[in-house]
Design a protein around this motif. Structure first.
Motif, PDB file in Angstrom:
ATOM      1  N   TYR A   1       0.825  -1.208   0.000  1.00 38.86           N
ATOM      2  CA  TYR A   1       0.000   0.000   0.000  1.00 38.86           C
ATOM      3  C   TYR A   1       0.865   1.266   0.000  1.00 38.86           C
ATOM      4  N   THR A   2       1.880   1.295   0.839  1.00 35.36           N
ATOM      5  CA  THR A   2       2.736   2.488   0.923  1.00 35.36           C
ATOM      6  C   THR A   2       3.545   2.679  -0.340  1.00 35.36           C
TER       7      THR A   2
ATOM      8  N   PRO B   1      -2.253   4.114   5.384  1.00 34.98           N
ATOM      9  CA  PRO B   1      -3.610   3.687   4.993  1.00 34.98           C
ATOM     10  C   PRO B   1      -4.699   4.258   5.881  1.00 34.98           C
TER      11      PRO B   1
ATOM     12  N   GLN C   1       2.626   1.969  -3.264  1.00 40.59           N
ATOM     13  CA  GLN C   1       1.749   2.406  -4.346  1.00 40.59           C
ATOM     14  C   GLN C   1       1.198   3.802  -4.108  1.00 40.59           C
ATOM     15  N   TYR C   2       0.759   4.108  -2.866  1.00 40.50           N
ATOM     16  CA  TYR C   2       0.056   5.368  -2.611  1.00 40.50           C
ATOM     17  C   TYR C   2       0.904   6.408  -1.864  1.00 40.50           C
ATOM     18  N   LYS C   3       2.044   5.990  -1.301  1.00 41.50           N
ATOM     19  CA  LYS C   3       2.963   6.926  -0.608  1.00 41.50           C
ATOM     20  C   LYS C   3       2.271   7.625   0.559  1.00 41.50           C
ATOM     21  N   ARG C   4       1.491   6.879   1.349  1.00 42.85           N
ATOM     22  CA  ARG C   4       0.790   7.456   2.478  1.00 42.85           C
ATOM     23  C   ARG C   4       0.417   6.351   3.459  1.00 42.85           C
TER      24      ARG C   4
ATOM     25  N   LEU D   1      -3.827   8.691   6.173  1.00 40.23           N
ATOM     26  CA  LEU D   1      -3.505   9.303   4.872  1.00 40.23           C
ATOM     27  C   LEU D   1      -2.367  10.320   4.987  1.00 40.23           C
TER      28      LEU D   1
END
Length: 392
Positions: A366-367, A374, A369-372, A377
């Motif tokens: 998750y990190t 979960p 891919q989204y750089k945050r 945010l």
């Protein structure tokens, strides 16, 4: 006031010579500290502290000259009951091949030896102190130049405006000032390059002489004594009595030399008596100053240690938990489940920016891919993932 440390014979022990050598530095530290305390209430004393080297050199010049003139010893050596004697070494020709021992005969100090002793005791330490201060300033200037650049380069520029004739009268003075500044900078660079080697050589020779003196391989404690051909010996009781009689004769002779009217002689005699009293009690006063300095140093050091003692404070309360974002992944009711896969956490890892715990594989994907985070945010990266070795 005499301090006999012990030992047998006329040869002083290593500890006597070391204590006598270190006494002037202790006296200087005590005087500097005392003047610094007095300067807090009397600001004009700061002028003396600005010329500390010159003031202490002048004081030691008076004390050393008086001590060598009356006792044939330096100021610190006379406190320990030591005397300086000229050493004349003669080889024993009869046993020259079988026995290399030398015959040393001690004589009184000549006038030339007394003058050179003052030079070694006062002038050379003063020059060393000035070289040390010059070297320190040059080293600070080099460090500042390496960090901020040369001040001349930072302020270069053409600031001349208007009529050039208005600056014509200043050209000669500016040229002379710049030449003087260049000469001073050149001298400082030479001192900065040569002083470390001179200091290292001096300290090495001093250590070598002290080690040889401690091992009884030489009768000279320092290079200066060897260069002057002077041995330091213990004073006998007869020598102490002779010294007191010599001092009384010198003072009576100086009183006989007074000239002028009776009231002028009385005034000069009173001034001489005051000077003699100051010189006689200078040793006791300076030793008392050293004792006072050491006592105050101990007092303030113990006070600082008490003030700087670690104080045990209660642990601070934990920070409030981060808020869950409205668009973030909700937390499961069971804390042992991963918020991403809603399964029992495998290889639990914490997100450093928020403090929430996930499965390592889930939070890494998750990190990455989204750089945050979960849940909150908050911006994060895979480098902020921390492995937990004990799941709670």
């Amino acid at each position: 006031m005499l301090f006999q440390v012990g030992g047998q014979g006329t040869r002083p022990t290593f500890f006597e010579m070391s204590a006598a050598q270190q006494l002037p530095s202790s006296v200087r530290a005590a005087l500097t500290y005392s003047l610094g305390v007095f300067a807090l209430r009397r600001p004009f004393i700061h002028k003396i502290l600005d010329y500390e080297d010159e003031f202490f050199a002048l004081l030691m010049l008076v004390l050393e000259t008086h001590s060598l003139r009356t006792t044939d010893a330096s100021f610190s050596e006379s406190l320990y009951g030591l005397r300086r004697r000229g050493a004349k070494i003669k080889l024993k020709k009869s046993n020259l091949l079988t026995n290399s021992a030398d015959e040393v005969r001690h004589t009184g100090l000549r006038k030339r030896q007394k003058v050179l002793s003052v030079v070694f005791l006062v002038v050379l330490p003063y020059l060393k102190s000035k070289l040390q201060s010059t070297y320190n300033r040059e080293r600070e200037a080099n460090l500042q130049a390496s960090l901020w650049g040369d001040s001349d380069e930072r302020f270069d520029g053409d600031f001349v405006t208007g009529d050039n004739n208005s600056f014509g009268s200043r050209d000669v003075s500016n040229i002379e000032a710049s030449a003087r500044d260049r000469c001073i900078k050149r001298v400082r660079k030479i001192v900065g390059a040569c002083y470390p080697w001179l200091h290292a050589g001096n300290e090495g020779l001093s250590f070598a002489y002290q080690l040889l003196y401690l091992l009884d391989a030489t009768g000279f404690y320092s290079l200066g004594l060897h260069a002057l051909g002077i041995h330091v010996c213990r004073a006998t009781g007869q020598e102490l009595m002779d010294t007191s009689s010599r001092i009384s004769k010198i003072r009576s002779r100086e009183r006989e030399r007074l000239r002028g009217s009776p009231w002028l002689k009385a005034l000069q005699g009173g001034l001489l008596s005051c000077a003699y009293a100051v010189l006689d009690y200078a040793q006791t006063g300076l030793i008392a100053a050293v004792f006072f300095f050491k006592m105050m140093e101990w007092w303030y050091q113990s006070a600082e240690e008490r003030m700087s003692a670690p104080t045990v404070y209660p642990p601070p309360p934990p920070p409030p938990p981060p808020k869950v974002a409205k668009e973030g992944i909700p937390l499961p009711p069971d804390r042992t489940l991963c918020p991403l896969c809603l399964q029992k956490r495998a290889n639990p890892s914490v997100m450093a920016v928020s403090g929430f715990v996930f499965c390592y594989t889930c939070v890494f994907k998750y990190t990455n891919q989204y750089k945050r985070c979960p849940v909150t945010l908050m911006p994060a990266s895979v480098d902020q993932i921390r492995r937990l070795f004990h799941d709670v």
